[in-house]
Design a protein around this motif. Structure first.
Motif, PDB file in Angstrom:
ATOM      1  N   ASN A 184      -6.570  -4.555 -48.155  1.00 24.85           N
ATOM      2  CA  ASN A 184      -5.111  -4.514 -48.240  1.00 24.85           C
ATOM      3  C   ASN A 184      -4.617  -3.502 -47.215  1.00 24.85           C
ATOM      4  OD1 ASN A 184      -4.996  -6.234 -50.589  1.00 24.85           O
ATOM      5  ND2 ASN A 184      -5.833  -4.490 -51.722  1.00 24.85           N
ATOM      6  N   LEU A 185      -3.521  -3.844 -46.540  1.00 25.78           N
ATOM      7  CA  LEU A 185      -3.002  -2.952 -45.506  1.00 25.78           C
ATOM      8  C   LEU A 185      -2.474  -1.657 -46.123  1.00 25.78           C
ATOM      9  CD1 LEU A 185      -2.183  -2.578 -42.476  1.00 25.78           C
ATOM     10  CD2 LEU A 185       0.042  -3.516 -43.122  1.00 25.78           C
ATOM     11  N   ILE A 186      -2.892  -0.516 -45.548  1.00 21.45           N
ATOM     12  CA  ILE A 186      -2.351   0.773 -45.982  1.00 21.45           C
ATOM     13  C   ILE A 186      -1.229   1.178 -45.031  1.00 21.45           C
ATOM     14  CG2 ILE A 186      -2.887   3.231 -46.331  1.00 21.45           C
ATOM     15  CD1 ILE A 186      -5.776   2.290 -47.010  1.00 21.45           C
ATOM     16  N   PHE A 187      -1.563   1.158 -43.736  1.00 15.16           N
ATOM     17  CA  PHE A 187      -0.536   1.489 -42.746  1.00 15.16           C
ATOM     18  C   PHE A 187      -0.938   0.882 -41.395  1.00 15.16           C
ATOM     19  CE2 PHE A 187       2.105   3.843 -39.847  1.00 15.16           C
ATOM     20  CZ  PHE A 187       3.270   4.032 -40.581  1.00 15.16           C
TER      21      PHE A 187
ATOM     22  N   TYR B 249      -6.965  -0.154 -43.494  1.00 15.36           N
ATOM     23  CA  TYR B 249      -7.018  -1.067 -44.642  1.00 15.36           C
ATOM     24  C   TYR B 249      -7.898  -0.458 -45.729  1.00 15.36           C
ATOM     25  CZ  TYR B 249      -4.942  -4.743 -41.801  1.00 15.36           C
ATOM     26  OH  TYR B 249      -4.085  -5.484 -41.026  1.00 15.36           O
ATOM     27  N   ASP B 250      -7.557  -0.749 -46.995  1.00 18.63           N
ATOM     28  CA  ASP B 250      -8.416  -0.238 -48.069  1.00 18.63           C
ATOM     29  C   ASP B 250      -9.647  -1.126 -48.215  1.00 18.63           C
ATOM     30  OD1 ASP B 250      -7.859  -2.432 -49.667  1.00 18.63           O
ATOM     31  OD2 ASP B 250      -6.203  -1.446 -50.716  1.00 18.63           O
TER      32      ASP B 250
ATOM     33  N   LEU C 296      -1.187   8.043 -52.221  1.00 19.62           N
ATOM     34  CA  LEU C 296      -1.077   8.554 -50.860  1.00 19.62           C
ATOM     35  C   LEU C 296      -0.505   7.505 -49.889  1.00 19.62           C
ATOM     36  CD1 LEU C 296      -4.464  10.480 -50.578  1.00 19.62           C
ATOM     37  CD2 LEU C 296      -2.191  11.458 -50.878  1.00 19.62           C
ATOM     38  N   LYS C 297      -0.739   6.256 -50.246  1.00 19.42           N
ATOM     39  CA  LYS C 297      -0.310   5.161 -49.369  1.00 19.42           C
ATOM     40  C   LYS C 297       1.206   5.199 -49.128  1.00 19.42           C
ATOM     41  CE  LYS C 297      -0.567   0.089 -49.366  1.00 19.42           C
ATOM     42  NZ  LYS C 297      -1.099  -1.052 -50.113  1.00 19.42           N
TER      43      LYS C 297
ATOM     44  N   THR D   1      -8.661   8.633 -54.437  1.00 21.83           N
ATOM     45  CA  THR D   1      -8.429   7.791 -53.245  1.00 21.83           C
ATOM     46  C   THR D   1      -9.604   7.902 -52.266  1.00 21.83           C
ATOM     47  OG1 THR D   1      -6.087   8.247 -53.509  1.00 21.83           O
ATOM     48  CG2 THR D   1      -6.743   7.234 -51.430  1.00 21.83           C
TER      49      THR D   1
ATOM     50  N   TYR E  24       3.305  12.213 -45.235  1.00 23.31           N
ATOM     51  CA  TYR E  24       2.304  12.367 -44.172  1.00 23.31           C
ATOM     52  C   TYR E  24       2.684  11.489 -42.981  1.00 23.31           C
ATOM     53  CZ  TYR E  24      -0.628  14.273 -47.923  1.00 23.31           C
ATOM     54  OH  TYR E  24      -1.115  15.009 -48.960  1.00 23.31           O
ATOM     55  N   LYS E  25       2.732  12.079 -41.829  1.00 21.69           N
ATOM     56  CA  LYS E  25       3.058  11.276 -40.641  1.00 21.69           C
ATOM     57  C   LYS E  25       1.773  10.652 -40.080  1.00 21.69           C
ATOM     58  CE  LYS E  25       5.513  11.141 -36.337  1.00 21.69           C
ATOM     59  NZ  LYS E  25       6.050  11.832 -35.214  1.00 21.69           N
ATOM     60  N   TYR E  26       1.761   9.324 -40.083  1.00 21.85           N
ATOM     61  CA  TYR E  26       0.561   8.597 -39.611  1.00 21.85           C
ATOM     62  C   TYR E  26       0.330   8.916 -38.124  1.00 21.85           C
ATOM     63  CZ  TYR E  26      -2.639   4.730 -38.690  1.00 21.85           C
ATOM     64  OH  TYR E  26      -3.721   3.981 -38.325  1.00 21.85           O
TER      65      TYR E  26
ATOM     66  N   LYS F 260       3.052   7.683 -49.266  1.00 18.73           N
ATOM     67  CA  LYS F 260       3.529   8.919 -48.612  1.00 18.73           C
ATOM     68  C   LYS F 260       3.374   8.866 -47.092  1.00 18.73           C
ATOM     69  CE  LYS F 260       2.729  11.872 -52.573  1.00 18.73           C
ATOM     70  NZ  LYS F 260       1.943  12.974 -53.133  1.00 18.73           N
ATOM     71  N   LEU F 261       2.681   7.851 -46.652  1.00 18.91           N
ATOM     72  CA  LEU F 261       2.488   7.730 -45.188  1.00 18.91           C
ATOM     73  C   LEU F 261       3.754   7.148 -44.554  1.00 18.91           C
ATOM     74  CD1 LEU F 261      -1.121   6.309 -44.800  1.00 18.91           C
ATOM     75  CD2 LEU F 261      -0.274   8.413 -43.782  1.00 18.91           C
ATOM     76  N   TYR F 262       4.127   7.665 -43.386  1.00 19.17           N
ATOM     77  CA  TYR F 262       5.296   7.092 -42.713  1.00 19.17           C
ATOM     78  C   TYR F 262       5.076   7.085 -41.205  1.00 19.17           C
ATOM     79  CZ  TYR F 262       6.671  11.864 -41.450  1.00 19.17           C
ATOM     80  OH  TYR F 262       6.683  13.134 -40.942  1.00 19.17           O
TER      81      TYR F 262
ATOM     82  N   PHE G  48      -6.888   8.616 -47.186  1.00 18.68           N
ATOM     83  CA  PHE G  48      -5.709   7.807 -47.554  1.00 18.68           C
ATOM     84  C   PHE G  48      -6.119   6.416 -48.060  1.00 18.68           C
ATOM     85  CE2 PHE G  48      -4.185  10.970 -44.618  1.00 18.68           C
ATOM     86  CZ  PHE G  48      -3.082  11.489 -45.283  1.00 18.68           C
ATOM     87  N   GLY G  49      -7.339   6.319 -48.528  1.00 15.67           N
ATOM     88  CA  GLY G  49      -7.837   5.044 -49.052  1.00 15.67           C
ATOM     89  C   GLY G  49      -8.374   4.125 -47.968  1.00 15.67           C
ATOM     90  N   ALA G  50      -8.380   4.617 -46.709  1.00 17.28           N
ATOM     91  CA  ALA G  50      -8.762   3.739 -45.601  1.00 17.28           C
ATOM     92  C   ALA G  50     -10.277   3.502 -45.568  1.00 17.28           C
ATOM     93  CB  ALA G  50      -8.307   4.338 -44.276  1.00 17.28           C
TER      94      ALA G  50
ATOM     95  N   SER H   3     -10.741   4.181 -52.779  1.00 13.41           N
ATOM     96  CA  SER H   3      -9.980   3.476 -51.728  1.00 13.41           C
ATOM     97  C   SER H   3      -8.784   2.644 -52.201  1.00 13.41           C
ATOM     98  CB  SER H   3     -10.933   2.600 -50.890  1.00 13.41           C
ATOM     99  OG  SER H   3     -10.222   1.885 -49.936  1.00 13.41           O
ATOM    100  N   SER H   4      -9.030   1.545 -52.914  1.00 10.64           N
ATOM    101  CA  SER H   4      -7.916   0.632 -53.199  1.00 10.64           C
ATOM    102  C   SER H   4      -7.269   0.907 -54.558  1.00 10.64           C
ATOM    103  CB  SER H   4      -8.401  -0.808 -53.146  1.00 10.64           C
ATOM    104  OG  SER H   4      -9.198  -1.091 -54.257  1.00 10.64           O
TER     105      SER H   4
END
Lengths: 108, 383
Positions: free
Chosen positions: B87-90, B82-83, A103-104, A42, B69-71, A106-108, B123-125, A46-47
């Motif tokens: 694409n939106l990650i969070f 975004y990656d 990982l995406k 990751t 993981y808490k953003y 798992k984010l909240y 996180f791919g960002a 990234s994507s």
């Protein structure tokens, strides 16, 4: 109808999981750090699309350039052998792996 | 206000105001853009700091190994990651959408946004977008208010300046008018005396030579008398008591042509008067006489020797056509300017057409001047 669909879904998940166990845990032991490998992929690619493509490419023909592990690690344990799985199965296994460890989600 | 003064005031005011307004606008627009740049720079700096803070937190979060993981969230701003394929990650805000982002920094609906690239891809960002409520740039209202005050001040000062600039011109015109007024006053008695005495001389008691001399004196006196009448008309500023009566223009024309015949004879000019029918027109007799006298005397003045002046009167118009030196198009355009004389060799003060214009305007007539240089001039009055 709903019950039937739920049953079908559970069945397919359990079948997928067992396929993953069969194809991956044959070589990797249960304590293999799958999440660390996902983290490294990751950080570098990234994507989802690029991660999956890089994994597939590496598993089909492993090389020093394609590896995301540190050089010292490879020097100590050597390069992974080429995957014996056919392309379709390998892609399916990568999909399952991504679903389980990305990982995406798992984010909240 | 003198003739042309209004025009001068408009010209000077227009020039002064437009140049001042241009200067004010340039300064204000530059100032506005300078303030806006400063504001954007400050906003951008703040957003960069927020981006750095978020990057640090994402990096720290990425170091930990966890199931969830808490953003990172902040009170001061919202964010989204975004990656590399956008694409939106969070996202911590529903308003953020990378599809709407065209520049790295932009403002929309009172929010400021900054898009920054990120490596490595925690996180791919690959991209971070920071959104924050932006302070408003309130200077525009103030600038418009200040601009309005400045315009009012400029207007007042420009009127003061115009008056200052025009004062010497006004004084000179006043001086000229006073001079003419005094001269006119002094001319009245001798002219009346000369004309009255010439009329009373018994012509049978004079020999031919003396008679010719008398005739010349009479013509000269008539010319002076004409000028005198014009001056009186102008000095009273057209405010002579108007008594509009129905006039017989044919009779009046005959009288005036006869009056000017002596003057015309000197240049061997003859009148062709085409006025057969009685034409009635309601106007002040003195004013109408001034109008016709000025047209006839001009025609005589600018005619070549031994030519004809054709005077035609009909139901709706009066035309006087001479065969003389004529005027250029430019001269015709300026013909109504008082004290302007195109031919200095001829007598007069350049008041004729100014008087003609004022009377023509008063009686709502239309004046049409057709002139060709070296060929002559035709003046037509129509009503």
């Amino acid at each position: 109808m709903v019950k039937f669909l739920s049953f079908f879904l559970l069945l397919s998940i359990s079948l997928d999981a067992s396929e993953f166990d069969k194809n991956c845990f044959d070589c990797h032991s249960k304590d293999f750090k799958f999440h660390i490998i996902m983290n490294k992929y990751t950080l570098k690619f990234s994507s989802e699309k690029r991660i999956k493509e890089a994994m597939f490419d590496y598993l089909k023909s492993p090389s020093l350039d394609k590896s995301i592990l540190p050089l010292e690690y490879i020097q100590k344990f050597g390069l992974k052998e080429k995957s014996p799985l056919d392309d379709k199965t390998l892609r399916e296994m990568i999909d399952i792996y991504y679903e389980k460890f990305n990982l995406k989600s798992k984010l909240y | 206000m003198y003739r042309g003064e209004k025009k001068s005031i408009f010209y000077v005011l227009g020039l002064y105001l437009s140049s001042t307004l241009l200067l004010i606008t340039t300064i204000f627009v530059s100032y506005y853009y300078y303030e806006r740049d400063l504001f954007e720079h400050g906003e951008k700096d703040l957003l960069k700091k927020h981006t750095f803070l978020l990057t640090q937190q994402l990096s720290a979060l990425n170091e930990n190994s966890s199931e969830r993981y808490k953003y990172p969230r902040f009170d001061e701003f919202e964010s989204a990651i975004y990656d590399i394929d956008k694409n939106l990650i969070f996202s911590s805000s529903k308003d953020i959408d990378i599809a709407n982002v065209k520049d790295n920094f932009f403002t929309k609906e009172s929010n400021s946004y900054l898009l920054s690239p990120l490596t490595p891809y925690y996180f791919g960002a690959a991209f971070i977008i920071i959104e924050k409520k932006s302070k408003n740039l309130y200077i525009l209202d103030n600038l418009i208010f200040i601009a309005l005050i400045t315009i009012v001040i400029t207007l007042v000062t420009s009127i003061f300046l115009v008056n200052l600039v025009l004062k010497p011109i006004r004084d000179n015109i006043k001086l000229l008018d006073n001079f003419i007024k005094d001269t006119t006053h002094e001319l009245n008695t001798p002219i009346t005396a000369i004309l009255a005495n010439i009329e009373t001389i018994d012509s049978s008691s004079c020999d031919e030579k003396a008679l010719r001399k008398l005739q010349r004196i009479k013509i000269a006196s008539q010319s002076i008398s004409n000028i005198y009448e014009d001056l009186v008309y102008l000095l009273l500023n057209h405010k002579t008591s108007t008594q509009n009566v129905v006039l017989n223009l044919r009779e009046m024309l005959h009288q005036r042509v006869e009056y000017f015949t002596n003057m015309a004879t000197v240049k061997n000019i003859s009148f062709i008067l085409d006025a057969k029918e009685d034409i009635h027109f309601k106007a002040d007799k003195k004013k109408m006489q001034r109008l016709i006298d000025n047209l006839l005397s001009n025609a005589i003045k600018y005619s070549y020797k031994s030519t004809n002046i054709r005077v035609v009167l009909n139901e709706t118009s009066l035309s006087i056509e001479d065969k003389g030196k004529g005027m250029s198009e430019q001269e015709v355009k300026k013909i109504f300017t008082r004290y302007l004389r195109f031919d200095k060799s001829q007598g007069g003060f350049g008041m004729g057409y100014s008087i003609i214009e004022s009377i023509v305007d008063e009686y709502k007539m239309k004046i049409d001047i057709v002139s060709k240089e070296t060929q002559g001039t035709k003046v037509t009055l129509s009503w």
